[in-house]
Design a protein around this motif. Structure first.
Motif, PDB file in Angstrom:
ATOM      1  N   ILE A  51       6.845   1.604 -45.019  1.00 42.80           N
ATOM      2  CA  ILE A  51       6.433   2.703 -44.125  1.00 42.80           C
ATOM      3  C   ILE A  51       7.655   3.223 -43.375  1.00 42.80           C
ATOM      4  O   ILE A  51       7.900   4.426 -43.286  1.00 42.80           O
ATOM      5  N   GLU A  52       8.453   2.283 -42.841  1.00 47.18           N
ATOM      6  CA  GLU A  52       9.624   2.704 -42.062  1.00 47.18           C
ATOM      7  C   GLU A  52      10.643   3.450 -42.931  1.00 47.18           C
ATOM      8  O   GLU A  52      11.222   4.453 -42.510  1.00 47.18           O
ATOM      9  N   VAL A  60       5.356  -2.999 -44.245  1.00 45.84           N
ATOM     10  CA  VAL A  60       5.878  -2.425 -42.991  1.00 45.84           C
ATOM     11  C   VAL A  60       7.217  -1.742 -43.266  1.00 45.84           C
ATOM     12  O   VAL A  60       7.470  -0.609 -42.850  1.00 45.84           O
ATOM     13  N   GLU A  61       8.090  -2.447 -44.020  1.00 49.22           N
ATOM     14  CA  GLU A  61       9.413  -1.879 -44.305  1.00 49.22           C
ATOM     15  C   GLU A  61       9.282  -0.575 -45.099  1.00 49.22           C
ATOM     16  O   GLU A  61       9.995   0.398 -44.826  1.00 49.22           O
ATOM     17  N   SER A  71       3.934  -1.378 -25.948  1.00 49.18           N
ATOM     18  CA  SER A  71       4.790  -1.786 -27.069  1.00 49.18           C
ATOM     19  C   SER A  71       6.201  -2.096 -26.575  1.00 49.18           C
ATOM     20  O   SER A  71       6.629  -1.611 -25.523  1.00 49.18           O
ATOM     21  N   LYS A 113       1.832  -3.623 -37.488  1.00 46.25           N
ATOM     22  CA  LYS A 113       2.210  -2.745 -38.608  1.00 46.25           C
ATOM     23  C   LYS A 113       2.655  -1.391 -38.056  1.00 46.25           C
ATOM     24  O   LYS A 113       2.353  -1.048 -36.926  1.00 46.25           O
ATOM     25  N   SER A 114       3.351  -0.598 -38.882  1.00 46.65           N
ATOM     26  CA  SER A 114       3.777   0.740 -38.417  1.00 46.65           C
ATOM     27  C   SER A 114       2.602   1.700 -38.352  1.00 46.65           C
ATOM     28  O   SER A 114       1.670   1.599 -39.133  1.00 46.65           O
ATOM     29  N   HIS A 115       2.659   2.619 -37.393  1.00 42.98           N
ATOM     30  CA  HIS A 115       1.641   3.666 -37.271  1.00 42.98           C
ATOM     31  C   HIS A 115       2.329   5.017 -37.219  1.00 42.98           C
ATOM     32  O   HIS A 115       3.480   5.102 -36.807  1.00 42.98           O
ATOM     33  N   VAL A 129       9.570   7.011 -43.536  1.00 41.48           N
ATOM     34  CA  VAL A 129       9.829   7.869 -42.360  1.00 41.48           C
ATOM     35  C   VAL A 129      11.310   8.258 -42.358  1.00 41.48           C
ATOM     36  O   VAL A 129      11.682   9.426 -42.186  1.00 41.48           O
ATOM     37  N   ARG A 186       9.057  -1.082 -27.690  1.00 42.04           N
ATOM     38  CA  ARG A 186       9.917   0.112 -27.626  1.00 42.04           C
ATOM     39  C   ARG A 186       9.644   0.916 -26.361  1.00 42.04           C
ATOM     40  O   ARG A 186      10.552   1.292 -25.633  1.00 42.04           O
ATOM     41  N   HIS A 204      -0.083   2.320 -26.168  1.00 44.03           N
ATOM     42  CA  HIS A 204       1.242   2.198 -26.783  1.00 44.03           C
ATOM     43  C   HIS A 204       2.321   1.895 -25.752  1.00 44.03           C
ATOM     44  O   HIS A 204       3.380   1.353 -26.076  1.00 44.03           O
TER      45      HIS A 204
END
Ligand code: 4AD
Length: 503
Positions: free
Chosen positions: A341-342, A338-339, A127, A110-112, A345, A129, A124
């Protein structure tokens, strides 16, 4: 394990049809009763491992079904090519050994929030990314060393503890050095100038420290800078060197890290355009660009695009929120969460840009000749170019004491900043150095610096002074530009910022 070769995920193409053993960590898992899909990472890539009930002992099937994210394991099976699979290959599992089970790994798929991730940077880094950015950073650093080593430059390690002010007095980190005040280096340049008079072409590469009280996306207090310095060079020579250098780095990253660039969503086409010659404008022309009608129109067009973008984001959020209220499958609910949260942002970022646009437009329209270009000015100029752009000949007052004044126009210095395109901003600063003893003494005094501490530096102008110059490229800014990462804190493994040193 009989007939099983130890393999790395990056080499699976050589093992199709063979039985291999991977050693790594459980990155993600999905299960649907009789079949489990385990995504394993081993540092070289990701591989989907398929576990089918009946093809492995029941006890192992159950153990794997309950295995936590980031548990370490070895996993054995046959490799088959599968275009749909992450990495293009799949492992059909026959056996597995759990090395160390992990429970409650804090970073879930999930997003943090940014703060949370920075506090957990030690984890992290695993991850996708961060892994992609780390690989690209590695290529950038390798390309930097290669470029200078292959072009006859000698590596000179310059000191980190220093007595002299290299750039400006406001951003010094003071250190108590056995009772005497010293500071951490802001640049290796002044020492390099001394070495250039011995070796001709030199470079230094190391950590650099600036106590800059700015919390922008472009500033770290500790960053890595590479600085070449050459005897017998003029401004045109420096610009040519800088564009060859930046093009070389870009080519290396395109050659070695295409898949990481794709994963990160970097603008590959724009990077492919990064070839000499880059654009060249003087500071005076840059001021004309900033204050001109074309820029005003460009910014107002940008504002209306941002507003449209915000509207689209808002309607997508509204429709997802509506969907969440209804009866939907759990996996869909999680995916939507999740979407959302993104998207939130993203909408925050777009709102900030909408808020800043008129302020930046006003700053640009009212820009006065003589000031240094600010972050937003650089952003505007670089947004208006599709390749890197050199800005040259800044006003003397806005720049460091060591820059050589243009003998044809004493108001400006023979310097340049290289702005990366598409709004990224400065990645290189450089100049021809003042090589005349008396003029340099005057400049040191004018800047309120203590001439005594520069005696050794002034010696270089006493004994065989020659025209010389160089530049500095910031590694994190370059990586941020290449990867499309918004904040340079993501481009160094353990970032140091003004108000935060997390771990
Ligand atoms: O323009 P700067 O300050 O130039 C110098 O230090 C010269 N002595 C270089 C030289 O001529 N040898 O810094 C050079 C580059 C910038 O363009 C930027 O990429 C990076 O260093 N940089 C920073 N990166 C991250 N955080 C900061 N606070 C930075 N300050 C500069």
């Amino acid at each position: 394990m009989p007939n099983s070769t130890k393999a790395y995920i990056s080499e699976l193409r050589n093992h199709v049809g063979q039985q291999v053993t991977l050693a790594g960590w459980l990155y993600q898992a999905r299960s649907s009763g009789k079949i489990q899909f385990l995504i394993v990472r081993d540092g070289t890539g990701l591989c989907q491992c398929v576990v089918e009930k009946g093809k492995v002992p029941d006890e192992l099937f159950e153990k794997l079904r309950h295995l936590g994210q980031e548990s370490s394991l070895t996993i054995t099976g046959t490799i088959r090519a599968d275009q749909r699979s992450v990495g293009g290959y799949e492992l059909v599992v026959t056996d597995a050994q759990i090395i160390s089970p992990a429970e409650g790994y804090p970073i879930t798929p999930k997003s943090h929030g940014v703060d949370f991730l920075l506090k957990h940077r030690h984890l992290h880094l695993r991850s996708q990314r961060q892994w992609c950015i780390g690989k690209i950073r590695h290529t950038v650093i390798d390309a930097i060393r290669r470029f200078f080593n292959d072009n006859g430059f000698i590596l000179i390690d310059t000191p980190i503890f220093t007595t002299i002010v290299g750039e400006d007095q406001q951003s010094l980190f003071e250190v108590d050095y056995f009772g005497s005040p010293l500071h951490l280096t802001q640049t290796g340049q002044l020492y390099l100038e001394s070495a250039a008079m011995s070796f001709g072409k030199v470079y230094c590469f190391g950590p650099t420290f600036r106590a800059e009280k700015s919390k922008t996306r472009r500033h770290l207090t500790e960053f890595w800078m590479v600085e070449p310095e050459l005897a017998f060079i003029d401004l045109d020579g420096l610009l040519e060197l800088a564009e060859d250098f930046v093009s070389f780095i870009t080519t290396q990253v395109l050659q070695n890290n295409k898949s990481q660039l794709e994963t990160l969503g970097a603008d590959i086409e724009a990077l492919e355009r990064t070839k000499p010659p880059f654009y060249r404008v003087t500071y005076t022309e840059a001021v004309e660009i900033l204050t001109g009608q074309k820029t005003a129109d460009f910014l107002s067009e940008q504002l209306s695009q941002l507003k449209d973008q915000k509207q689209q984001l808002e309607s997508r959020i509204a429709s997802l929120e509506e969907e969440q209220k209804g009866q939907i499958k759990q996996w869909k609910r999680d995916k939507n969460a999740v979407e959302l949260i993104e998207l939130r942002v993203e909408i925050d970022e777009v709102s900030t840009k909408i808020e800043n646009n008129p302020k930046h437009a006003k700053l640009a329209a009212e820009f006065q000749w003589g000031k240094d270009l600010g972050g937003s000015d650089e952003t505007i100029i670089s947004q208006m170019h599709d390749k890197p752009v050199f800005v040259t000949h800044y006003p003397k007052e806005a720049k460091a004491f060591y820059m050589k004044t243009d003998r044809d126009n004493e108001k400006v210095v023979l310097n340049f900043d290289l702005l990366a395109p598409a709004g990224f901003g400065e990645i290189i600063g450089g100049s021809v150095r003042e090589d005349d003893y008396d003029r340099l003494v005057t400049r040191i005094r004018e800047q309120g610096l203590n001439v005594e501490t520069y005696n050794w530096y002034l010696d270089l102008r006493k004994y065989g002074s020659v025209p010389h110059g160089g530049f500095g490229l910031g590694v994190e800014r370059t990586v941020a530009w290449l990867t499309g990462e918004k904040h340079i804190r993501q481009c160094i493994p353990f970032p140091r910022m003004m108000d935060k040193v997390y771990i």
